[in-house]
Design an enzyme around this catalytic site. Structure first.
Site, PDB file in Angstrom:
ATOM      1  N   CYS A   1       5.962   5.243   9.116  1.00  0.00           N
ATOM      2  CA  CYS A   1       6.567   4.635   7.918  1.00  0.00           C
ATOM      3  C   CYS A   1       7.998   5.077   7.626  1.00  0.00           C
ATOM      4  O   CYS A   1       8.890   4.238   7.548  1.00  0.00           O
ATOM      5  CB  CYS A   1       5.697   4.928   6.704  1.00  0.00           C
ATOM      6  SG  CYS A   1       4.127   4.078   6.798  1.00  0.00           S
TER       7      CYS A   1
ATOM      8  N   GLU B   1       0.852  -1.198   0.000  1.00  0.00           N
ATOM      9  CA  GLU B   1       0.000   0.000   0.000  1.00  0.00           C
ATOM     10  C   GLU B   1       0.881   1.238   0.000  1.00  0.00           C
ATOM     11  O   GLU B   1       2.017   1.190   0.449  1.00  0.00           O
ATOM     12  CB  GLU B   1      -0.935  -0.012   1.216  1.00  0.00           C
ATOM     13  CG  GLU B   1      -0.265  -0.282   2.566  1.00  0.00           C
ATOM     14  CD  GLU B   1       0.485   0.883   3.141  1.00  0.00           C
ATOM     15  OE1 GLU B   1       0.146   2.015   2.768  1.00  0.00           O
ATOM     16  OE2 GLU B   1       1.409   0.664   3.948  1.00  0.00           O
TER      17      GLU B   1
HETATM   18  C1  UDX Z   1       4.142   8.288   4.159  1.00  0.00           C
HETATM   19  C2  UDX Z   1       4.099   8.228   2.622  1.00  0.00           C
HETATM   20  O1  UDX Z   1       3.775   9.529   2.119  1.00  0.00           O
HETATM   21  C3  UDX Z   1       3.113   7.181   2.143  1.00  0.00           C
HETATM   22  O2  UDX Z   1       3.163   7.062   0.717  1.00  0.00           O
HETATM   23  C4  UDX Z   1       3.492   5.836   2.777  1.00  0.00           C
HETATM   24  O3  UDX Z   1       2.623   4.801   2.354  1.00  0.00           O
HETATM   25  C5  UDX Z   1       3.501   5.955   4.280  1.00  0.00           C
HETATM   26  O4  UDX Z   1       4.411   6.990   4.690  1.00  0.00           O
HETATM   27  P1  UDX Z   1       2.684   9.473   6.045  1.00  0.00           P
HETATM   28  O5  UDX Z   1       3.693   8.949   7.022  1.00  0.00           O
HETATM   29  O6  UDX Z   1       1.254   9.356   6.371  1.00  0.00           O
HETATM   30  O7  UDX Z   1       2.885   8.772   4.619  1.00  0.00           O
HETATM   31  O8  UDX Z   1       2.956  11.037   5.901  1.00  0.00           O
HETATM   32  P2  UDX Z   1       3.632  12.079   4.943  1.00  0.00           P
HETATM   33  O9  UDX Z   1       2.606  13.071   4.605  1.00  0.00           O
HETATM   34  O10 UDX Z   1       4.355  11.454   3.827  1.00  0.00           O
HETATM   35  O11 UDX Z   1       4.659  12.783   5.957  1.00  0.00           O
HETATM   36  C6  UDX Z   1       5.634  12.061   6.680  1.00  0.00           C
HETATM   37  C7  UDX Z   1       6.448  12.998   7.547  1.00  0.00           C
HETATM   38  O12 UDX Z   1       7.279  13.837   6.748  1.00  0.00           O
HETATM   39  C8  UDX Z   1       5.630  13.955   8.423  1.00  0.00           C
HETATM   40  O13 UDX Z   1       6.230  14.055   9.691  1.00  0.00           O
HETATM   41  C9  UDX Z   1       5.699  15.280   7.679  1.00  0.00           C
HETATM   42  O14 UDX Z   1       5.552  16.392   8.525  1.00  0.00           O
HETATM   43  C10 UDX Z   1       7.103  15.197   7.089  1.00  0.00           C
HETATM   44  N1  UDX Z   1       7.257  16.007   5.856  1.00  0.00           N
HETATM   45  C11 UDX Z   1       6.513  15.737   4.768  1.00  0.00           C
HETATM   46  C12 UDX Z   1       8.227  17.017   5.820  1.00  0.00           C
HETATM   47  O15 UDX Z   1       8.929  17.270   6.798  1.00  0.00           O
HETATM   48  N2  UDX Z   1       8.375  17.728   4.650  1.00  0.00           N
HETATM   49  C13 UDX Z   1       7.631  17.473   3.547  1.00  0.00           C
HETATM   50  O16 UDX Z   1       7.835  18.168   2.540  1.00  0.00           O
HETATM   51  C14 UDX Z   1       6.664  16.446   3.601  1.00  0.00           C
END
Ligand code: UDX
Length: 433
Positions: A259, A147
């Site tokens: 993740c 996923e």
């Molecule tokens: C992530 C992946 O996006 C997804 O495809 C995978 O299946 C699971 O892991 P998620 O953990 O829900 O999803 O969140 P995401 O929105 O990707 O953000 C992860 C972390 O990175 C957060 O702490 C967010 O604040 C941080 N982040 C994200 C940044 O610091 N900068 C960014 O530009 C984007």
């Protein structure tokens, strides 16, 4: 056909909602946690996923929720979506996953597809194939279908994925996935079929790459800060190149969640096992570990130490729109600030996040509202980009706060936003008042 989804977290529930709303087949959700099953039966949805919860509610007459192992009988397709957390050393903890395999082996009573949705240790699909099909009465066609869901848009991502990565052993498995995902197939979403190992690695490599993008921009933010550049401008300039793209280029206090930290660690561990240096992944992780540390140093510097200073931590979940605090930068910052003698209040728009934070930090005043958390503090520290935070006006802050320091760990405001408060963010010039 009877579909059984095993493990009702983000992935399992999104998968269940998809199956129910896109087929006329029998759909059953199984979880060992009886409380969770009981809550779901009574429309008490524990995840903060509006669209997912709405779909589950609309489908409540079609979905059966159960903790009974009898659910493993008469199944045509199993979907395994149980948690696979990190162990201390970074290895993937596959204990729950293999319990499910054991249950399938013991209780299934005819041939079935076994679709792996959990993020599993690389090599699992082949191993499961051997385990399930060794001297058994029935044939299990194992399919790796990783996923790619983000929290806060779990159902939307499950419904409309950018691609399907499918680890299969034969044409029949691929035909099955194409049949249940007919709408996406008709919509032209690409289906990439490959070996189990490649499918499993695609998942890890995707997450590690996105995490690396974040650590890369965070590393740039350090340099920008000392050279007088502005990381938001730099990120805009970079992201406009379609080969780079704007997403995952927001500098901040680092990535958290269930993740990115876990999957980069798992790749490093796999590399070690195979004598392959995972230098990029190591660096990604290292930048992410040190990013909140550097932010903490800035807080300490500007407040001339934090001992007895009243500080509000705003944003406890690892990102906006979720109640999940797993690997959230807030945990590290709260612990360090407390250790250094700060007096902390805290707030997150999510009640789930606040409650779980409270359990870990009994000495922090976790408040039910933003205003209460901010009242009388010397400084506020924003750690997520929630809409509620973006909308807070300076006049309101000034009325509530005692001091005039705003630390922004997600660059949610422009550097000119505050006229009377000192504003310190990531990778940009400080605006000191
Ligand atoms: C992530 C992946 O996006 C997804 O495809 C995978 O299946 C699971 O892991 P998620 O953990 O829900 O999803 O969140 P995401 O929105 O990707 O953000 C992860 C972390 O990175 C957060 O702490 C967010 O604040 C941080 N982040 C994200 C940044 O610091 N900068 C960014 O530009 C984007």
């Amino acid at each position: 056909m009877k579909h059984l989804v095993v493990g009702l977290g983000y992935v399992g529930l999104a998968n269940l909602a998809f199956l129910s709303s896109n087929s006329k087949d029998e759909v059953v959700g199984y979880d060992k946690d009886e409380k969770r099953i009981n809550d779901l039966k009574h429309d008490d949805y524990y995840l903060e996923e509006a669209k997912l919860n709405e779909t589950l509610y609309n489908e409540k007459r079609r979905i059966v929720y159960t903790s009974s192992i009898n659910a493993f009988k008469d199944v045509g397709a199993f979907y395994i979506a149980v948690g696979t957390p990190s162990k201390e050393d970074g290895a993937v903890d596959m204990a729950c996953f293999y319990e499910v395999i054991k249950d399938i082996k013991e209780h299934a009573n005819h041939d079935a597809y076994v679709v792996i949705r959990s993020t599993v240790e690389i090599g699992t699909g082949d191993k499961v194939n051997a385990l399930l099909n060794k001297d058994g009465k029935y044939h299990f066609n194992v399919i790796s279908l990783p996923e790619f869901l983000s929290e806060s848009s779990a159902y939307e991502d499950e419904m409309n994925p950018a691609r399907f990565v499918i680890g299969v052993d034969d044409e029949d498995a691929l035909t099955f996935i194409k049949r249940i995902r007919k709408k996406s197939l008709n919509d032209g979403v690409p289906f990439y079929s490959m070996s189990h190992v490649s499918a499993e690695m695609s998942k890890y490599a995707s997450n590690a790459f996105l995490a690396t993008k974040i650590s890369f921009i965070n590393e740039m933010s350090r340099l920008a800060e000392s050279l007088g550049g502005d990381i938001v401008d730099i990120s805009n300039g970079m992201g406009a190149d379609p080969r780079i793209g704007h997403s995952m280029l927001n500098a901040g206090v680092g990535f958290g969640g269930s993740c990115f930290p876990k999957d980069t660690k798992a790749l490093i561990y796999k590399g070690k096992e195979n004598d392959i240096e995972m230098a990029i992944n190591e660096a990604t992780l290292m930048v992410n570990i040190t990013q909140p540390l550097l932010f903490l140093k800035k807080i300490e510097k500007h407040l001339s130490g934090v001992k007895d200073k009243k500080i509000a931590i705003l944003g406890l979940a690892y990102k906006e729109g979720t109640g999940d605090n797993r690997s959230s930068p807030s945990l590290y910052l709260a612990e360090s600030l407390l250790k250094d003698g700060a007096i902390l209040s805290a707030y997150d728009p999510s009640k789930t996040s606040r409650e779980s934070f409270k359990k870990g930090f009994s000495s922090i005043n976790v408040c039910p509202s933003l205003d209460e958390a901010v009242k009388g503090v010397d400084a506020v520290v924003f750690l997520s980009s929630s809409k509620e935070f973006k909308e807070i006006g300076e006049t309101r802050l000034l009325k509530l706060m005692k001091g005039r320091y705003v630390f922004d760990g997600r660059n949610i405001f422009s550097t000119e936003h505050f006229k009377y408060c000192s504003y310190i963010s990531i990778g940009r010039k400080d605006s000191l008042r």
